[in-house]
Enzyme design. Structure first.
Site, short mmCIF file in Angstrom:
data_model
loop_
_atom_site.label_atom_id
_atom_site.label_comp_id
_atom_site.label_asym_id
_atom_site.label_seq_id
_atom_site.Cartn_x
_atom_site.Cartn_y
_atom_site.Cartn_z
CE LYS A 31 4.75 -0.39 40.63
NZ LYS A 31 4.86 0.79 41.50
CB CYS A 80 -1.95 -15.76 -7.08
SG CYS A 80 -0.27 -15.51 -7.66
CG HIS A 115 -1.85 -11.55 -4.74
ND1 HIS A 115 -2.35 -12.61 -4.01
CD2 HIS A 115 -0.71 -11.99 -5.30
CE1 HIS A 115 -1.54 -13.64 -4.11
NE2 HIS A 115 -0.52 -13.30 -4.89
CD GLU A 137 -5.14 -10.96 -2.31
OE1 GLU A 137 -5.65 -10.84 -3.46
OE2 GLU A 137 -4.27 -11.81 -2.04
#
Ligand code: GLN
Length: 544
Positions: free
Chosen positions: A189, A383, A516, A518
């Site tokens: 629903k 960082c 960074h 990553e």
């Protein structure tokens, strides 16, 4: 002309729309098509740059310096396509631009309205900056259909679909099919209501993706198809996956890419080549060992706050075929005198201090760097983590007050704004180059690496480009002192003015980076620094 795929969500948020979009991109690529992904965020912030990672997860930074929604990180990790500023828009940005135009008088006295001015701006974003020859543009709409703030986006998509013409666009609606334990049943629903809401706004979805915790019985699929006006095959069940990297193959099994191509009338697509995803999953499911990485950070309460970092560590594990366990350690806890820091860190095979802002927990991070340095445990500073490594090194060299001006005044600002420590000459040169400092350094910057450095051998290169997001920089006045203490500045900006990487040659693995890494790691192409860091952790695990 590119075909446009619009992904909306219904019933609840957190349905994994971003992963679905990213997985669909991966599947279309695996069939040989070119793909880009975009995110339309209905909130009023101009960008997520000012939002707390606790509220909204990490801020994902693009090469061209945009601070964007973390879903763009999923897109890039799954598709390998570098995201751009033009791939993320928010209501705040749209209104900011429209109001600026209105103030300049660009509307020539017209009444400025949601329809057509806001919807036109949204359509321009959707259809703008499309590379020639692109096959598919996938646009995900944040939020849930029925939200007040997403209405202009849905209306803009309705108009876009109408104008683009038949066969050029596709709507995929993602919903939840909850399991009601008391009844022992899945319930369709909410999906029916959500699709009705979307159709009432003028969009009939061609494909419905049903997130469910239990397999969706064929009878429920048929019911959803009947009530929602799609064929049964276009109701795609999406069960929870073992790993996010299993999601592309799972959607393929469920028929998503086939349905999408069918809806566009494409019947000559080659089957997808999923070898790279199969290899990733093989490495994840059959590891040959495991390592535990201690991440000493601030936002350890919410996994999404370090999303790209978490994934990059997993990718490092994929590269080495080991399972990576992440132990989140609250840096603030390390500041309490009764905390046994050594006791907490000894079980770790490697220590990572990630990026962050503000003073809170900084002493705990510095203490973790000192532990890794003294005990010769692999250390990775990212960082703020690199800045903490430099402060630790300075203190070890006798600068007892060494700190960052981010945390307040200090007699030894080893980390500071360049306007605080750079010479007049240096600042003038930077100003001439348009880089004044004091504001956030954002996006991709090149760096040059020392030829004999460990990082140069890890990268296999002496020129690299990585993404930044920080205001403060390591102060080169301390370079000689730190290098004498064994912390070598092995990477700098091409002009040599800004330290980008530090490393300790007398340590098994000790690297700090101002950027960074990553953000650019992918499961099928792990970032070399993360692959090498996890390799060092594997070696460490054999020692302890
Ligand atoms: N707070 C530090 C700065 O602004 C580090 C930022 C970060 O780690 N992303 O320089």
């Amino acid at each position: 002309m590119a075909r446009f795929i619009f992904i909306t969500g219904g019933v609840v948020s957190s349905l994994g729309k971003g992963l679905m979009a990213a997985s669909l991109a991966a599947l279309l690529q695996a069939r040989g098509y070119t793909v880009r992904l975009r995110k339309l965020d209905p909130y009023l912030n101009v960008d997520p740059g000012t939002m707390s990672p606790y509220q909204h997860g990490e801020v994902y930074v693009t090469d061209d310096g945009a601070e964007t929604d973390l879903d763009l990180g999923h897109y890039e990790r799954f598709s390998g396509v570098a995201a751009r500023q033009s791939d993320n828009i928010t209501t705040g940005r749209i209104y900011r631009d429209i109001i600026a135009k209105e103030r300049r008088g660009d509307y020539l006295g017209a009444t400025v309205q949601v329809v057509p001015h806001v919807t036109n701006a949204i359509k321009e974003f959707i259809g703008g900056d499309v590379d020639p020859g692109l096959d598919f543009m996938i646009c995900e709409v944040g939020g849930t259909v029925g939200d007040i703030e997403s209405l202009p986006f849905i209306e803009a998509i309705r108009q876009f679909r109408n104008e683009a013409g038949r066969g050029q666009t596709l709507s995929i609606h993602t919903t939840l099919v909850p399991f009601i334990a008391a009844a022992g049943e899945l319930k369709t629903k909410p999906t029916q209501h959500s699709v009705r809401e979307l159709t009432s706004l003028g969009i009939q979805p061609e494909v419905i993706v049903c997130r469910c915790e239990h397999p969706l019985p064929e009878s429920d699929r048929a019911k959803i198809a009947l009530f929602c006006n799609v064929r049964k095959e276009a109701v795609i069940p999406a069960l929870d996956a073992k790993s996010i990297y299993a999601v592309p193959a799972q959607y393929h099994e469920a028929g998503l890419d086939a349905e999408v191509l069918d809806a566009f009338g494409i019947d000559d697509a080659p089957p997808p080549n999923l070898v790279r995803w199969d290899d990733v999953m093989d490495r994840l499911l059959h590891p040959e060992g495991e390592v535990t990485i201690g991440v000493v950070g601030k936002y350890v309460g919410l996994a999404d706050a370090y999303k790209s970092l978490t994934e990059a560590l997993v990718h490092g594990g994929i590269a080495n075929r080991v399972k990576v366990n992440i132990k989140w350690l609250d840096a603030e806890m390390f500041e309490h005198p009764e905390t046994d820091i050594a006791g907490r860190l000894e079980p770790m095979h490697a220590i990572l201090v990630p990026g962050g802002f503000g003073e809170r927990g900084s002493e705990g991070k510095i203490a973790s760097v000192a532990f890794a340095r003294e005990r010769k445990v692999p250390f990775f500073g990212i960082c703020l983590g690199m800045q903490m490594a430099c402060i630790d090194a300075a203190r070890a060299e006798g600068f007892a007050e060494a700190s960052s001006t981010e945390f307040g005044e200090t007699s030894d600002p080893v980390v500071g704004l360049i306007t605080e420590w750079m010479t007049e000459d240096g600042l003038q040169q930077r100003a001439a180059g348009g880089d004044l400092g004091g504001t956030m350094r954002l996006g991709a910057y090149p760096a040059k690496l020392g030829g004999n450095s460990r990082v140069a051998s890890i990268y296999g290169a002496t020129e690299i480009s990585e993404r930044h997001r920080h205001r403060y920089e390591v102060n080169t006045h301390y370079r000689d002192a730190l290098e004498q203490g064994g912390l070598v500045f092995s990477g700098t900006s091409p002009d040599g003015a800004l330290p980008e990487i530090v490393e300790r040659p007398d340590h098994p693995w000790f690297i700090g980076v101002q950027f960074h890494p990553e953000l650019k790691s992918k499961p099928f192409d792990p970032h070399p620094l993360f692959a090498s860091f996890i390799e060092a952790a594997v070696k460490q695990s054999r020692l302890v």
